[in-house]
Design an enzyme around this catalytic site. Structure first.
Site, mmCIF file in Angstrom:
data_model
loop_
_atom_site.group_PDB
_atom_site.id
_atom_site.type_symbol
_atom_site.label_atom_id
_atom_site.label_comp_id
_atom_site.label_asym_id
_atom_site.label_seq_id
_atom_site.Cartn_x
_atom_site.Cartn_y
_atom_site.Cartn_z
ATOM 1 C CE LYS A 1 24.697 -66.210 -23.978
ATOM 2 N NZ LYS A 1 24.672 -65.268 -25.113
ATOM 3 C CB SER B 1 22.706 -66.370 -19.542
ATOM 4 O OG SER B 1 22.022 -67.369 -18.864
ATOM 5 N NE ARG C 1 15.869 -72.552 -14.192
ATOM 6 C CZ ARG C 1 16.243 -73.541 -13.373
ATOM 7 N NH1 ARG C 1 16.101 -73.420 -12.066
ATOM 8 N NH2 ARG C 1 16.768 -74.645 -13.863
ATOM 9 C CE1 TYR D 1 22.977 -69.629 -23.828
ATOM 10 C CE2 TYR D 1 22.572 -70.260 -21.547
ATOM 11 C CZ TYR D 1 22.414 -69.370 -22.584
ATOM 12 O OH TYR D 1 21.714 -68.212 -22.376
HETATM 13 C C1 UD1 Z 1 18.363 -71.697 -19.143
HETATM 14 C C2 UD1 Z 1 19.232 -70.657 -18.506
HETATM 15 C C3 UD1 Z 1 18.871 -69.295 -18.995
HETATM 16 C C4 UD1 Z 1 18.896 -69.262 -20.503
HETATM 17 C C5 UD1 Z 1 17.959 -70.307 -21.031
HETATM 18 C C6 UD1 Z 1 18.069 -70.326 -22.537
HETATM 19 C C7 UD1 Z 1 19.751 -71.422 -16.272
HETATM 20 C C8 UD1 Z 1 19.478 -71.238 -14.826
HETATM 21 N N1 UD1 Z 1 19.025 -70.671 -17.070
HETATM 22 O O1 UD1 Z 1 17.095 -71.541 -18.646
HETATM 23 O O2 UD1 Z 1 19.819 -68.384 -18.525
HETATM 24 O O3 UD1 Z 1 18.494 -67.990 -20.934
HETATM 25 O O4 UD1 Z 1 18.341 -71.577 -20.540
HETATM 26 O O5 UD1 Z 1 17.436 -71.425 -23.078
HETATM 27 O O6 UD1 Z 1 20.580 -72.206 -16.670
HETATM 28 N N2 UD1 Z 1 11.163 -77.432 -17.531
HETATM 29 C C9 UD1 Z 1 10.347 -78.521 -17.359
HETATM 30 N N3 UD1 Z 1 9.854 -79.151 -18.454
HETATM 31 C C10 UD1 Z 1 10.138 -78.751 -19.730
HETATM 32 C C11 UD1 Z 1 10.981 -77.615 -19.902
HETATM 33 C C12 UD1 Z 1 11.479 -76.984 -18.779
HETATM 34 O O7 UD1 Z 1 10.059 -78.923 -16.229
HETATM 35 O O8 UD1 Z 1 9.675 -79.394 -20.684
HETATM 36 C C13 UD1 Z 1 11.678 -76.746 -16.357
HETATM 37 C C14 UD1 Z 1 13.187 -76.800 -16.251
HETATM 38 O O9 UD1 Z 1 13.619 -77.931 -15.576
HETATM 39 C C15 UD1 Z 1 13.462 -75.518 -15.478
HETATM 40 C C16 UD1 Z 1 12.346 -74.572 -15.908
HETATM 41 O O10 UD1 Z 1 11.339 -75.396 -16.458
HETATM 42 O O11 UD1 Z 1 13.323 -75.732 -14.135
HETATM 43 C C17 UD1 Z 1 12.786 -73.591 -16.946
HETATM 44 O O12 UD1 Z 1 13.449 -74.294 -17.997
HETATM 45 P P1 UD1 Z 1 13.852 -73.567 -19.352
HETATM 46 O O13 UD1 Z 1 12.699 -72.775 -19.838
HETATM 47 O O14 UD1 Z 1 14.417 -74.608 -20.258
HETATM 48 O O15 UD1 Z 1 14.946 -72.541 -18.944
HETATM 49 P P2 UD1 Z 1 16.271 -72.737 -18.059
HETATM 50 O O16 UD1 Z 1 16.894 -74.045 -18.342
HETATM 51 O O17 UD1 Z 1 15.967 -72.368 -16.674
#
Ligand code: UD1
Length: 339
Positions: free
Chosen positions: A155, A126, A233, A151
């Site tokens: 990895k 990841s 992202r 998590y």
């Molecule tokens: C993280 C890991 C990624 C992993 C994934 C698995 C990092 C950088 N990435 O992804 O490698 O495969 O988890 O679950 O650590 N967000 C909101 N509101 C929400 C949900 C998400 O604003 O309700 C935002 C988060 O703050 C983030 C983005 O959307 O900025 C993506 O979030 P998410 O889809 O949860 O993935 P990551 O946390 O980036």
């Protein structure tokens, strides 16, 4: 020679999409999944798309004796190891659950591969191994500081374990693929992400709110030092990720590798903010999304996107989908699930 690939986590989101692409390329597949966060419906979806039945086992890979049966019953050309827990927030709350499951299963997969002479392994890593980076985009040599979550640490440990094993087992070949943010669904709309547990990734929440399963999306933080204040992202379509696995296992099976352990980033190279992702969804769906800006989420990195030059060159892999296509396919899947 066998062309059968063991897919661990084959009823999961990326696993099931990879089975589709392996079938399309003529590989045989055996799946093992304990359905802790997925359902066997994914195998039905694979069948609808490819016409092929998935041979599957419902086994916990932390149980080495139960897992050994699978290796006894089949001769594998390689293993693609997806099965793992993957919720960053949950891993902060329940670290042992993550260390136990993600590490023990990988130890068993490697040990059984050695015992049965299976020489090729692809490991789901990841981009979270990079943590909060100072310089963007990140390439494979970007330093990896202490992980931001258990998590992510599983990895980092997984990669090191495989690398150490490869150092002393020269006939064993492995590739770790560092995924950025996998999203979207099969273009047919017949397979997509359907976690049993509450979704906590952005795109399933966007489509879930739009369809009415959830009331509102909370954007986690609007005051980050990014172009619009929200986190950035590198979202990548799940079918592009799946195709990279087919190329990677083929690369190892056909000895195209010049080192027996390698690591590749899998991203598009495009940074997309949370608000840009919401805008892309609103554009393709023609629908306004109910969202509000809320507080930051613990463990989130501010911005991360990939330099994917290495994987383009080695595997001759290219992304076919942009953010609009990611949202379009995710939305198609969500609407199909609601039918
Ligand atoms: C993280 C890991 C990624 C992993 C994934 C698995 C990092 C950088 N990435 O992804 O490698 O495969 O988890 O679950 O650590 N967000 C909101 N509101 C929400 C949900 C998400 O604003 O309700 C935002 C988060 O703050 C983030 C983005 O959307 O900025 C993506 O979030 P998410 O889809 O949860 O993935 P990551 O946390 O980036």
């Amino acid at each position: 020679m066998s062309n059968c690939i063991l897919i661990t986590g084959g009823s999961g989101y990326i696993g099931s999409h990879t089975i589709i692409e392996l079938f399309n390329k003529g590989f045989e597949v055996v799946s093992v999944d304990n359905q802790s966060n997925s359902s066997v419906n994914a195998y039905e979806n694979v069948k609808k798309i490819t016409g092929k039945e998935v041979k599957s086992y419902s086994v916990d890979l932390c149980n080495i004796d139960a897992s050994r049966v699978i290796f006894k019953n089949h001769q594998f050309a390689g293993v693609i190891h997806f099965a793992a827990y993957k919720a960053v927030g949950e891993s902060v709350e329940e670290p042992l659950k993550y260390y136990h499951n993600n590490i023990a299963s990988l130890v068993n997969i490697i040990a059984l591969s050695k015992e049965f002479g299976v020489r090729n392994l692809i490991f789901s890593s990841s981009c979270s191994v990079y943590g909060n980076v100072e310089k963007l985009p990140v390439d494979e040599n970007t330093p990896r500081p202490k992980a931001e979550s258990p998590y992510a640490y599983t990895k980092q440990i997984g990669e090191v374990m495989i690398q150490d094993f490869c150092k002393v087992n020269k006939d064993f070949n492995a590739i770790a693929l560092r995924y950025f943010n996998p999203v979207g669904a099969h273009p047919s709309g017949l397979n997509g992400e359907s976690p049993i547990n509450k979704p906590n990734n952005l795109v399933p929440i966007i489509t879930g709110v739009a369809i009415g399963k959830m009331a509102q999306l909370t954007v986690y933080g609007g005051d980050y030092p990014t172009r619009d204040g929200t986190c950035v992202r590198d979202y990548i379509h799940v079918s592009d990720i799946a195709n990279a696995h087919v190329l990677a296992i083929d690369y190892l099976i056909n000895s195209k590798n010049n080192t027996n352990y390698d690591v590749f980033n899998l991203g598009t190279g495009n940074g997309v903010s949370v608000l840009e992702a919401i805008n892309a969804f609103e554009k393709i769906s023609g629908q306004k999304l109910n969202y509000k800006i809320g507080p930051r989420r613990e463990g989130d990195v501010i911005a991360v996107y990939s330099d994917s030059t290495k994987v383009y060159q080695a595997l001759k892999w290219k992304c076919a989908h942009n953010i609009d296509s990611m949202m379009e396919t995710a939305w198609k899947w969500e609407k199909n699930m609601a039918k």
